[in-house]
Every structure is written in structure tokens, then in C-alpha cells.
Write a protein that holds these residues in place. Structure first.
Motif, PDB file in Angstrom:
ATOM      1  N   GLN A  93      26.060 -36.026 -57.254  1.00  0.00           N
ATOM      2  CA  GLN A  93      26.145 -35.527 -55.881  1.00  0.00           C
ATOM      3  C   GLN A  93      27.512 -35.807 -55.269  1.00  0.00           C
ATOM      4  N   GLN A 109      29.962 -33.238 -56.650  1.00  0.00           N
ATOM      5  CA  GLN A 109      29.774 -31.940 -56.007  1.00  0.00           C
ATOM      6  C   GLN A 109      30.334 -31.937 -54.587  1.00  0.00           C
ATOM      7  N   GLN A 165      34.106 -31.620 -54.623  1.00  0.00           N
ATOM      8  CA  GLN A 165      34.613 -30.284 -54.928  1.00  0.00           C
ATOM      9  C   GLN A 165      34.584 -29.362 -53.721  1.00  0.00           C
ATOM     10  N   LYS A 166      33.778 -29.682 -52.708  1.00  0.00           N
ATOM     11  CA  LYS A 166      33.666 -28.831 -51.528  1.00  0.00           C
ATOM     12  C   LYS A 166      34.679 -29.195 -50.444  1.00  0.00           C
TER      13      LYS A 166
END
Length: 330
Positions: free
Chosen positions: A192, A195, A198-199
């Protein structure tokens, strides 16, 4: 002089009792000022061993004594400590710390009690059962504060023996438990966090040539890490399925060709145990981190450009651009 071995040959006089009813027909002259009865060392040497043992303990005192020319062993040092008369009575303890220690890890444990105001141990005994601790606490009613770990045995012993005493968790165990729980949480939430990273979008004007890293592209080491994690997740699920069917740890390990300790770690973890990331070691880029972060914040996405700027600032010529690209992708 310390390397020289000295042997004292002492001649003593022996007397004969003139009384016919005396049970001891003869007796020798006393040399108690030099050495005790049946002793193979002088009083001064015994006092030196006692001082070393009290300050360092058995093994360390024996090593230092051998360096100083006092040939002895750890057991002899401990015997001298037990043989010595009791020292002056010390003040009654008021604030103590209690914890267990391993005599033989996994098999036999002991308990140590420390006077936290004077910062010295006052009691050490084998075992960590609550009955022994409660008996010791009853013998010391002057105790007002007890610092301990979060184990229940010591807490119950203090409640029984000294219900009016204040119990607190010691600082070391609090920090250790906090660190372990944070590490477990970060390892469990590793995917998590990746992820979420990466945003993250960095705004600003891009300096130099436009160069944008694709958010969907992964480095080869990242793809390999994800593949290995997927294999471990699959293995974890198979272990838990066999365990739910009633399989033993040893039997599951033999069936899946893995060590039974790995099976035990999977079962006791509760959830899939993420592997802790390796600590990042020092790099030649460390002195320039603030400048690199400033350039990235300004919007520069061209590693070769920043690398050339760092070389002008004194970066070692042998530092290639590949580790710099790896650092920017981390």
C-alpha cells in the motif's frame, strides 16, 4: 614484577600442650595476620580478589587478575565473595527495577532486581516465577515504585506483595515495543505504501529537457522483488491451508520442502509477514542530498543534468550516473 611468580615459604612453630587431658596434644603458631587457616593466598591477595570480583564479576575479574599476576579462576573469585563478611548495611530500596535474564536461553531464566536510585543490582536469583518475586517483595516493604516490563508474572507478584506500590513500564521496553510494532506495521503495509508513493505528483516547471518517468514502469529489481513476494504469499497461503486442515508444523514443512521454523513463523505471524527492507548504507551522494532534493522540488526530471551539476560541485568523478538513477527512483 607482575609477571614474576612469588612463593612465600613460611616456617611456623609448633607447641606441645603440657596438660594430659588436652584433646589437642599439639598446636601451631597462628599467622592470621598473613593468611587464614588452610589458605593458599595471603590476606592482601584475598582482599584484592574480593575487590575485583565485587566490581567486575567472576569471569571479568579472573581475566584482569591473571593480567595483574594473581593466578585464579572465576569460581575462586566467586568463592571469595561468598566467604567475605557482609558489608555495611545499605539504605532500604525505594525505587526498583525488575526484569528477567537468560541463564540458558530458551531453557532457564533468572530474575534481577536493581535499585534505580543508587543504580546498582541488589538481588539476583534463579527463576522468574511470581511466588519467588512476591516473597522477595514482602521482605522489602520500603519499596514504593516498581519499574518492570509488560509481563504478567511480575505485575501479579507486586500486586500480591505490595498492593500500595506504583508500577510503571520502564523506558527501554516501551521504546522496544514501539519500534517492533511500527516495523511490523510498515512491513505489513509495504504494497500500500508503494502504491501511495506512485500517486504522488510533484508540481512545478521542469528545467532543462523534458523527461518524465512513467508511473507504470518498474525497474528490474522492483519486478523481481514483486515476483518473489508473490511466491512467498502463495507459499504462506498453502501453509495456512494445511494448518487449517490440522497439519503439524513438521509435517507441513516436509510436504512443502521448507524448514519447520519457516512454517512456525507463518503460523504465529497472524497475517502475511512482510520482509523488512534493507537499511540503506552510506553513498557518495549523501553530502549533496539537500541540493538534489531542491532541484527535484524545482521540477527537474533530468538525472544527467543534475549529475553534471554535482560534478561541478565536487562530486567524485568515479561516481557513475547509474547509482544516481537508482537513488532517484527509490
Amino acid at each position: 614484577m607482575l609477571e614474576q611468580r612469588v612463593v612465600l615459604a613460611v616456617e611456623v612453630r609448633r607447641f606441645k600442650c603440657a596438660s594430659a587431658g588436652c584433646p589437642r596434644r599439639t598446636f601451631a603458631e597462628s599467622i592470621h595476620a598473613l593468611a587464614g587457616r588452610h589458605q593458599r593466598r595471603t590476606q592482601s591477595q584475598a582482599r584484592a580478589l574480593h575487590a575485583l570480583g565485587h566490581a567486575l564479576g567472576g569471569e571479568a575479574a579472573a581475566r584482569l587478575a591473571n593480567v595483574l599476576g594473581l593466578r585464579t579462576s572465576a569460581d575462586t573469585v566467586l568463592r571469595e565473595l561468598r566467604r567475605a563478611p557482609e558489608r555495611k548495611r545499605k539504605p532500604r530500596p525505594r525505587v526498583v527495577g525488575i526484569d528477567d535474564w537468560a541463564i540458558a536461553r530458551g531453557h532457564q531464566y533468572g530474575t534481577i532486581i536493581v535499585d534505580l536510585e543508587r543504580r546498582e543490582p541488589i538481588e539476583v536469583f534463579a527463576g522468574r516465577e511470581g511466588t519467588a518475586v512476591a516473597a522477595w517483595m514482602r521482605a522489602h516493604p520500603s519499596i514504593e515504585i516498581v519499574a518492570r516490563d509488560r509481563a504478567g508474572a511480575y505485575s501479579e507478584a507486586v500486586d500480591i506483595a505490595l498492593p500500595a506500590a506504583t508500577q510503571v513500564s520502564d523506558r527501554w521496553h516501551l521504546l522496544c515495543n514501539l519500534r517492533d510494532n511500527v516495523e511490523r506495521l510498515l512491513c505489513r503495509l509495504g504494497p500500500q505504501l508503494r502504491q501511495a508513493a506512485q500517486k504522488v505528483e510533484v508540481g512545478g516547471v521542469t528545467l532543462g529537457r523534458q523527461w518524465e518517468l512513467s508511473r507504470n514502469s518498474l525497474w528490474s529489481w522492483q519486478r523481481l522483488s514483486d515476483q518473489r513476494r508473490a511466491s512467498r504469499v502463495e507459499l504462506y497461503e498453502r501453509v495456512m491451508a494445511l494448518h487449517a486442515q490440522g497439519g503439524t508444523m513438521k509435517g507441513i514443512g516436509q510436504e512443502l520442502s521448507i524448514d519447520h521454523r519457516t512454517v512456525r513463523n507463518f503460523i504465529t505471524a497472524g497475517t502475511f509477514p512482510e520482509r523488512a527492507p534493507r537499511a540503506r548504507g552510506p553513498t557518495p551522494l549523501d553530502p549533496y542530498l539537500s541540493y538534489i532534493e531542491e532541484r527535484i522540488a524545482q521540477g527537474c526530471r533530468f538525472p544527467e543534468l543534475i549529475w553534471q551539476e554535482l560534478k561541478q560541485r565536487g562530486l567524485y568523478e568515479g561516481t557513475g550516473v547509474n547509482p544516481f538513477l537508482y537513488w532517484m527512483s527509490a
